[in-house]
Design an enzyme around this catalytic site. Structure first.
Site, PDB file in Angstrom:
ATOM      1  N   HIS A   1       0.803  -1.163   0.053  1.00 38.62           N
ATOM      2  CA  HIS A   1       0.022  -0.192  -0.075  1.00 38.62           C
ATOM      3  C   HIS A   1       0.770   1.239  -0.021  1.00 38.62           C
ATOM      4  CE1 HIS A   1      -3.154   2.909   1.701  1.00 38.62           C
ATOM      5  NE2 HIS A   1      -3.703   2.184   0.826  1.00 38.62           N
ATOM      6  N   CYS A   2       1.955   1.178   0.692  1.00 39.94           N
ATOM      7  CA  CYS A   2       2.826   2.125   0.773  1.00 39.94           C
ATOM      8  C   CYS A   2       3.593   2.698  -0.397  1.00 39.94           C
ATOM      9  CB  CYS A   2       3.984   1.902   1.653  1.00 39.94           C
ATOM     10  SG  CYS A   2       3.405   1.750   3.509  1.00 39.94           S
ATOM     11  N   SER A   3       3.550   1.760  -1.543  1.00 33.41           N
ATOM     12  CA  SER A   3       4.313   2.053  -2.882  1.00 33.41           C
ATOM     13  C   SER A   3       3.257   2.521  -3.927  1.00 33.41           C
ATOM     14  CB  SER A   3       5.034   0.630  -3.114  1.00 33.41           C
ATOM     15  OG  SER A   3       3.865  -0.210  -3.634  1.00 33.41           O
TER      16      SER A   3
END
Length: 353
Positions: free
Chosen positions: A345-347
């Protein structure tokens, strides 16, 4: 303003390859770490491309490498050169705009990314969020607020989850009160209720982003990441504090939240060598992010992490499949991203349709 829920339809997903000039990788083991990170990101991008378009941002120094890597995925992965952001990083949830609708028109909020509280210098004259807004011909929503997309978890019906530690913090918004910050969040995202979870300052590079702790799976339903072992650590306290709050609040529509626990992977079940484990135990290396809640929703699917802990991987996968019976769950094995403090999700940052 209106920030859609992640389960709504997307036009595309924005991702990025990190630049060779990025100090976060040069400071470690140089090209080996960069190659490992690139492998993780590329695998995620290929998984996403099975469901929807990926725009992959790449600096000129890696453009030919990226074209070669994705020559068989040209229809699903569009490579976008980035010329004015030399230290490009992969964390598009935080660096890219947070997309909202201003009436009927898509716009991008630029939350003034400052390297997670000046931990990493940005060294760019124009924010990446602003550049992306310009390239997409979108209105840029400006704000004095400093935060990141990983801090902001919405249900699309007026409720926002956020951690105190990642935004009421002198390294991002010095001198600003909770009331001032809430007012600006309401203005830029259009939410009507904010549920504050304590988090922990300095616990990781993000100061405790909510997208590694608690995620909406539907309005009124939240999955929370539970440490593999509950003890007297900061991680256990963050979980227990958040669990207690979520079990006793209502959302913007007045609903009590259903809270589902998802147990994290066990560090000692990943097959790591003894030297690496010792470095983590002695705090010479950061504890990896082994939270399964950092999944990514895509059109008709879920991109879901696996870490190599067979028991925990299987249990988490079983839970997410049960929660999203109408979506195809695509798993991606992560080897390097967890040791950099992030995940799937962070990416990635979705562009709402």
């Amino acid at each position: 303003m209106y920030r859609p829920a992640e389960w709504d339809r997307h036009d595309e997903i924005i991702m990025a390859w990190p630049s060779i000039e990025n100090d976060a990788y040069a400071d470690k083991c140089g090209s080996r770490d960069l190659a490992d990170v690139t492998r993780d990101i590329s695998t995620i991008a290929e998984a996403v491309a099975e469901f929807e378009q990926v725009t992959l941002l790449v600096t000129p120094d890696r453009l030919q490498e990226a074209k070669k890597r994705f020559k068989h995925d040209a229809d699903g992965i569009f490579i976008q050169p980035v010329h004015d952001y030399p230290k490009l990083d992969l964390w598009m949830r935080d660096l890219a705009p947070t997309f909202v609708f201003d009436g009927c028109h898509l716009a991008g909020v630029d939350y003034n990314f400052n390297g997670w509280g000046n931990k990493f210098p940005v060294n760019a004259s124009q924010s990446l969020a602003s550049q992306i807004d310009d390239n997409m011909n979108l209105t840029r929503i400006s704000t004095w607020l400093v935060t990141e997309g990983g801090s902001l978890e919405t249900d699309g019906e007026g409720t926002l989850l956020i951690t105190d530690s990642s935004i009421i913090n002198e390294n991002r918004n010095p001198g600003k009160t909770r009331q001032q910050i809430e007012g600006e969040i309401h203005r830029t995202l259009g939410v009507t209720k904010i549920i504050w979870l304590p988090g922990v300052k300095g616990g990781d590079i993000t100061d405790g982003h909510v997208d590694g702790l608690a995620r909406f799976v539907a309005p009124g339903k939240v999955v929370i990441s539970r440490p593999n072992t509950l003890d007297d650590s900061n991680f256990s306290k963050v979980f227990s504090d958040a669990r207690s709050i979520l079990a006793n609040v209502t959302d913007a529509r007045g609903r009590r939240l259903e809270v589902i626990e998802m147990i994290e992977a066990d560090l000692y079940s990943l097959g790591l060598d003894r030297g690496t484990l010792k470095d983590i135990e002695n705090e010479k290396e950061d504890y990896p992010s082994l939270s399964y809640v950092n999944w990514l929703l895509v059109n008709g699917g879920v991109i879901f992490p696996q870490f190599g802990d067979k028991k925990a991987d299987a249990a988490a996968l079983n839970t997410i499949c049960g929660l999203y019976k109408d979506r195809r769950v695509k798993t991606v094995r992560l080897d390097e991203l967890p040791f950099l403090g992030g995940g799937i999700h962070c990416s990635a940052q979705e562009v709402p349709a």
